[in-house]
Design a protein around this motif. Structure first.
Motif, mmCIF file in Angstrom:
data_model
loop_
_atom_site.group_PDB
_atom_site.id
_atom_site.type_symbol
_atom_site.label_atom_id
_atom_site.label_comp_id
_atom_site.label_asym_id
_atom_site.label_seq_id
_atom_site.Cartn_x
_atom_site.Cartn_y
_atom_site.Cartn_z
ATOM 1 N N UNK A 1 9.607 -0.545 4.184
ATOM 2 C CA UNK A 1 9.223 -0.117 3.142
ATOM 3 C C UNK A 1 8.276 -1.253 2.520
ATOM 4 N N UNK A 2 8.730 -2.369 2.640
ATOM 5 C CA UNK A 2 7.802 -3.523 1.689
ATOM 6 C C UNK A 2 6.493 -3.772 2.373
ATOM 7 N N UNK A 3 6.321 -3.486 3.759
ATOM 8 C CA UNK A 3 5.174 -3.719 4.259
ATOM 9 C C UNK A 3 4.263 -2.647 3.743
ATOM 10 N N UNK A 4 4.874 -1.291 3.470
ATOM 11 C CA UNK A 4 3.815 -0.117 2.979
ATOM 12 C C UNK A 4 3.453 -0.482 1.533
ATOM 13 N N UNK A 5 4.405 -1.033 0.834
ATOM 14 C CA UNK A 5 4.164 -1.404 -0.761
ATOM 15 C C UNK A 5 2.860 -2.508 -0.692
ATOM 16 N N UNK A 6 3.283 -3.523 0.187
ATOM 17 C CA UNK A 6 2.330 -4.464 0.335
ATOM 18 C C UNK A 6 0.725 -4.255 0.563
ATOM 19 N N UNK A 7 0.708 -3.188 1.437
ATOM 20 C CA UNK A 7 -0.558 -2.652 1.967
ATOM 21 C C UNK A 7 -1.218 -1.909 0.701
ATOM 22 N N UNK A 8 -0.100 -0.791 -0.076
ATOM 23 C CA UNK A 8 -0.906 -0.164 -1.074
ATOM 24 C C UNK A 8 -1.238 -1.289 -2.324
ATOM 25 N N UNK A 9 -0.514 -2.253 -2.568
ATOM 26 C CA UNK A 9 -1.142 -3.241 -3.549
ATOM 27 C C UNK A 9 -2.419 -3.764 -2.962
ATOM 28 N N UNK A 10 -2.381 -4.227 -1.775
ATOM 29 C CA UNK A 10 -3.788 -4.958 -1.339
ATOM 30 C C UNK A 10 -4.691 -4.046 -1.288
ATOM 31 N N UNK A 11 -4.639 -2.592 -1.144
ATOM 32 C CA UNK A 11 -5.794 -1.914 -1.187
ATOM 33 C C UNK A 11 -6.028 -1.450 -2.657
ATOM 34 N N UNK A 12 -5.220 -1.250 -3.423
ATOM 35 C CA UNK A 12 -5.424 -1.315 -4.986
ATOM 36 C C UNK A 12 -6.193 -2.258 -5.199
ATOM 37 N N UNK A 13 -5.655 -3.389 -5.218
ATOM 38 C CA UNK A 13 -6.435 -4.709 -5.785
ATOM 39 C C UNK A 13 -7.970 -4.824 -5.045
ATOM 40 N N UNK A 14 -7.933 -4.387 -3.885
ATOM 41 C CA UNK A 14 -9.167 -4.574 -3.127
ATOM 42 C C UNK A 14 -10.405 -3.574 -3.846
ATOM 43 N N UNK A 15 -9.787 -2.403 -4.174
ATOM 44 C CA UNK A 15 -10.689 -1.369 -4.924
ATOM 45 C C UNK A 15 -11.145 -1.619 -6.231
ATOM 46 N N UNK A 16 -10.129 -2.404 -6.810
ATOM 47 C CA UNK A 16 -10.394 -2.599 -8.321
ATOM 48 C C UNK A 16 -11.423 -4.071 -8.337
ATOM 49 N N UNK A 17 -11.560 -4.650 -7.161
ATOM 50 C CA UNK A 17 -12.256 -5.698 -7.313
ATOM 51 C C UNK A 17 -13.809 -5.149 -6.891
#
Length: 105
Positions: free
Chosen positions: A66-82
């Motif tokens: 589950x941690x990998x999925x959480x990391x991917x969601x955080x990375x995608x969200x941060x990239x979208x906000x950037x």
């Protein structure tokens, strides 16, 4: 003569303010998309920094990791906000060119 120049400057500032408000409203209608993990997670955000959609590939859903999925969601969200920040700078930055107003955006 000074008052006339001041009046013209005020009219220009009011016009610029209206244009800026319109640009801010238009940003709400624009979206950005960020994809990470080779397409495993995609986040779509609006120009006013609202997360509109999160798409997760079934291939990345692993109950044992589950941690990998959480990391991917955080990375995608941060990239979208950037990307939203870049969009805002592109759309509203033209209003601050030549103005020395730190912290305006």
């Amino acid at each position: 003569m000074e008052m006339k120049n001041m009046g013209n400057m005020m009219k220009q500032m009011q016009k610029m303010q209206k244009q800026m408000m319109k640009a801010q409203e238009e940003l709400k209608e624009k979206t950005v998309e960020a994809t990470v993990g080779g397409g495993m997670v995609t986040v779509i955000a609006s120009g006013d920094k609202r997360i509109l959609e999160v798409n997760i590939s079934e291939d990345v859903v692993d109950p044992d990791d589950v941690e990998m999925l959480q990391d991917l969601i955080i990375a995608a969200t941060n990239e979208a906000l950037k990307k939203v920040d870049e969009l805002v700078e592109q759309d509203l930055g033209k209003f601050t060119i030549g103005l020395n107003m730190p912290g305006m955006f």
